[in-house]
Scaffold this motif. Sequence first.
Motif, PDB file in Angstrom:
ATOM      1  N   HIS A 114      -2.036   5.160  30.220  1.00  0.00           N
ATOM      2  CA  HIS A 114      -1.228   4.017  30.637  1.00  0.00           C
ATOM      3  C   HIS A 114      -0.087   3.941  29.636  1.00  0.00           C
ATOM      4  O   HIS A 114      -0.313   3.813  28.434  1.00  0.00           O
ATOM      5  CB  HIS A 114      -2.053   2.732  30.652  1.00  0.00           C
ATOM      6  CG  HIS A 114      -3.060   2.716  31.745  1.00  0.00           C
ATOM      7  ND1 HIS A 114      -2.866   2.029  32.918  1.00  0.00           N
ATOM      8  CD2 HIS A 114      -4.243   3.351  31.883  1.00  0.00           C
ATOM      9  CE1 HIS A 114      -3.899   2.224  33.721  1.00  0.00           C
ATOM     10  NE2 HIS A 114      -4.753   3.020  33.111  1.00  0.00           N
ATOM     11  N   ARG A 118       5.732  -0.244  36.957  1.00  0.00           N
ATOM     12  CA  ARG A 118       6.095  -1.658  36.967  1.00  0.00           C
ATOM     13  C   ARG A 118       7.329  -1.798  36.087  1.00  0.00           C
ATOM     14  O   ARG A 118       7.386  -1.237  34.992  1.00  0.00           O
ATOM     15  CB  ARG A 118       4.952  -2.493  36.412  1.00  0.00           C
ATOM     16  CG  ARG A 118       5.242  -3.959  36.446  1.00  0.00           C
ATOM     17  CD  ARG A 118       4.008  -4.758  36.170  1.00  0.00           C
ATOM     18  NE  ARG A 118       4.372  -6.163  36.129  1.00  0.00           N
ATOM     19  CZ  ARG A 118       3.685  -7.064  35.502  1.00  0.00           C
ATOM     20  NH1 ARG A 118       2.589  -6.737  34.872  1.00  0.00           N
ATOM     21  NH2 ARG A 118       4.082  -8.311  35.507  1.00  0.00           N
ATOM     22  N   ARG A 161       1.209  -9.529  28.574  1.00  0.00           N
ATOM     23  CA  ARG A 161      -0.078 -10.217  28.787  1.00  0.00           C
ATOM     24  C   ARG A 161      -0.532 -10.138  30.240  1.00  0.00           C
ATOM     25  O   ARG A 161      -1.717 -10.200  30.528  1.00  0.00           O
ATOM     26  CB  ARG A 161       0.034 -11.668  28.366  1.00  0.00           C
ATOM     27  CG  ARG A 161       0.214 -11.840  26.891  1.00  0.00           C
ATOM     28  CD  ARG A 161       0.275 -13.301  26.527  1.00  0.00           C
ATOM     29  NE  ARG A 161       0.570 -13.430  25.116  1.00  0.00           N
ATOM     30  CZ  ARG A 161       1.204 -14.446  24.596  1.00  0.00           C
ATOM     31  NH1 ARG A 161       1.597 -15.441  25.353  1.00  0.00           N
ATOM     32  NH2 ARG A 161       1.442 -14.487  23.294  1.00  0.00           N
ATOM     33  N   ALA A 162       0.424 -10.015  31.151  1.00  0.00           N
ATOM     34  CA  ALA A 162       0.092  -9.955  32.583  1.00  0.00           C
ATOM     35  C   ALA A 162      -0.427  -8.584  32.992  1.00  0.00           C
ATOM     36  O   ALA A 162      -1.006  -8.436  34.070  1.00  0.00           O
ATOM     37  CB  ALA A 162       1.324 -10.311  33.421  1.00  0.00           C
ATOM     38  N   TYR A 163      -0.243  -7.585  32.142  1.00  0.00           N
ATOM     39  CA  TYR A 163      -0.707  -6.236  32.480  1.00  0.00           C
ATOM     40  C   TYR A 163      -2.199  -6.149  32.169  1.00  0.00           C
ATOM     41  O   TYR A 163      -2.630  -6.449  31.055  1.00  0.00           O
ATOM     42  CB  TYR A 163       0.093  -5.192  31.689  1.00  0.00           C
ATOM     43  CG  TYR A 163      -0.128  -3.786  32.175  1.00  0.00           C
ATOM     44  CD1 TYR A 163       0.361  -3.373  33.410  1.00  0.00           C
ATOM     45  CD2 TYR A 163      -0.837  -2.876  31.422  1.00  0.00           C
ATOM     46  CE1 TYR A 163       0.159  -2.095  33.865  1.00  0.00           C
ATOM     47  CE2 TYR A 163      -1.049  -1.587  31.865  1.00  0.00           C
ATOM     48  CZ  TYR A 163      -0.548  -1.197  33.092  1.00  0.00           C
ATOM     49  OH  TYR A 163      -0.774   0.082  33.548  1.00  0.00           O
ATOM     50  N   PRO A 164      -3.024  -5.726  33.139  1.00  0.00           N
ATOM     51  CA  PRO A 164      -4.479  -5.796  32.969  1.00  0.00           C
ATOM     52  C   PRO A 164      -5.097  -4.736  32.054  1.00  0.00           C
ATOM     53  O   PRO A 164      -6.261  -4.839  31.710  1.00  0.00           O
ATOM     54  CB  PRO A 164      -4.997  -5.629  34.401  1.00  0.00           C
ATOM     55  CG  PRO A 164      -3.953  -4.825  35.085  1.00  0.00           C
ATOM     56  CD  PRO A 164      -2.647  -5.243  34.460  1.00  0.00           C
ATOM     57  N   ARG A 165      -4.346  -3.727  31.665  1.00  0.00           N
ATOM     58  CA  ARG A 165      -4.895  -2.632  30.855  1.00  0.00           C
ATOM     59  C   ARG A 165      -4.192  -2.556  29.510  1.00  0.00           C
ATOM     60  O   ARG A 165      -3.076  -3.025  29.366  1.00  0.00           O
ATOM     61  CB  ARG A 165      -4.677  -1.290  31.581  1.00  0.00           C
ATOM     62  CG  ARG A 165      -5.311  -1.137  32.937  1.00  0.00           C
ATOM     63  CD  ARG A 165      -6.771  -0.842  32.855  1.00  0.00           C
ATOM     64  NE  ARG A 165      -7.034   0.229  31.917  1.00  0.00           N
ATOM     65  CZ  ARG A 165      -7.659   1.340  32.197  1.00  0.00           C
ATOM     66  NH1 ARG A 165      -8.091   1.550  33.392  1.00  0.00           N
ATOM     67  NH2 ARG A 165      -7.862   2.242  31.271  1.00  0.00           N
ATOM     68  N   THR A 166      -4.845  -1.895  28.549  1.00  0.00           N
ATOM     69  CA  THR A 166      -4.164  -1.612  27.296  1.00  0.00           C
ATOM     70  C   THR A 166      -3.399  -0.304  27.453  1.00  0.00           C
ATOM     71  O   THR A 166      -3.711   0.516  28.320  1.00  0.00           O
ATOM     72  CB  THR A 166      -5.165  -1.493  26.126  1.00  0.00           C
ATOM     73  OG1 THR A 166      -6.155  -0.520  26.458  1.00  0.00           O
ATOM     74  CG2 THR A 166      -5.817  -2.832  25.818  1.00  0.00           C
ATOM     75  N   ALA A 208      -2.093  -5.412  23.231  1.00  0.00           N
ATOM     76  CA  ALA A 208      -1.818  -4.587  24.411  1.00  0.00           C
ATOM     77  C   ALA A 208      -2.020  -3.095  24.157  1.00  0.00           C
ATOM     78  O   ALA A 208      -1.796  -2.296  25.056  1.00  0.00           O
ATOM     79  CB  ALA A 208      -0.389  -4.828  24.893  1.00  0.00           C
TER      80      ALA A 208
END
Length: 186
Positions: free
Chosen positions: A45, A95, A109-114, A141
Amino acid sequence: MRIIGGTLRGRKLATVRGSAIRPTADRVREALFNILGVRAVTASHVLDLFAGTGAMGMEALSRGARQAVFVDRSAAAIALLRRNLAICRLEACSRVIQWNIAQNLNPLRAYPRTFDLVFMDPPYGQGLIAPCLERLAACGALATGAVIVVEHSPDEALGAPPPGLTRIDFRRYGRTAVTLFLVHEP
């Protein structure tokens, strides 16, 4: 400018004339991805800060990264980035966030993964690297073991990395320098 490796190798990217957006040269990108190796990129990611054209994040996607988040504050850069994502048909795994990274990194913070791999190419000589590295290290993050690639002027002193980051490599390519950091538990 083009994608230099992976499934999209040879795909030409849109650029703009002038110095408002300064894309990473092909030879520097190629050297960086050789340093990183396949293991650091595959299924990762990716976070591309000060994304500009998006070439670094798109290069990672071409080489097997799972997803990429691109962040830039410039409306012109965001428009160019979206155009390049469309050219490469990478919208589904990307994104795009228009945000002033110098302020904070709250949108992450809105991104669900590190993130496993971070590219950071701020404008040279504006003192943005140290505060951005501090925010990155503190925002939660980054995955343990993540690599942060910072492109900067060779004349720009980076100072000591913040807690949780270790400098692992430095390379110079003419008027461009690249420093790599490894994320670990502080």
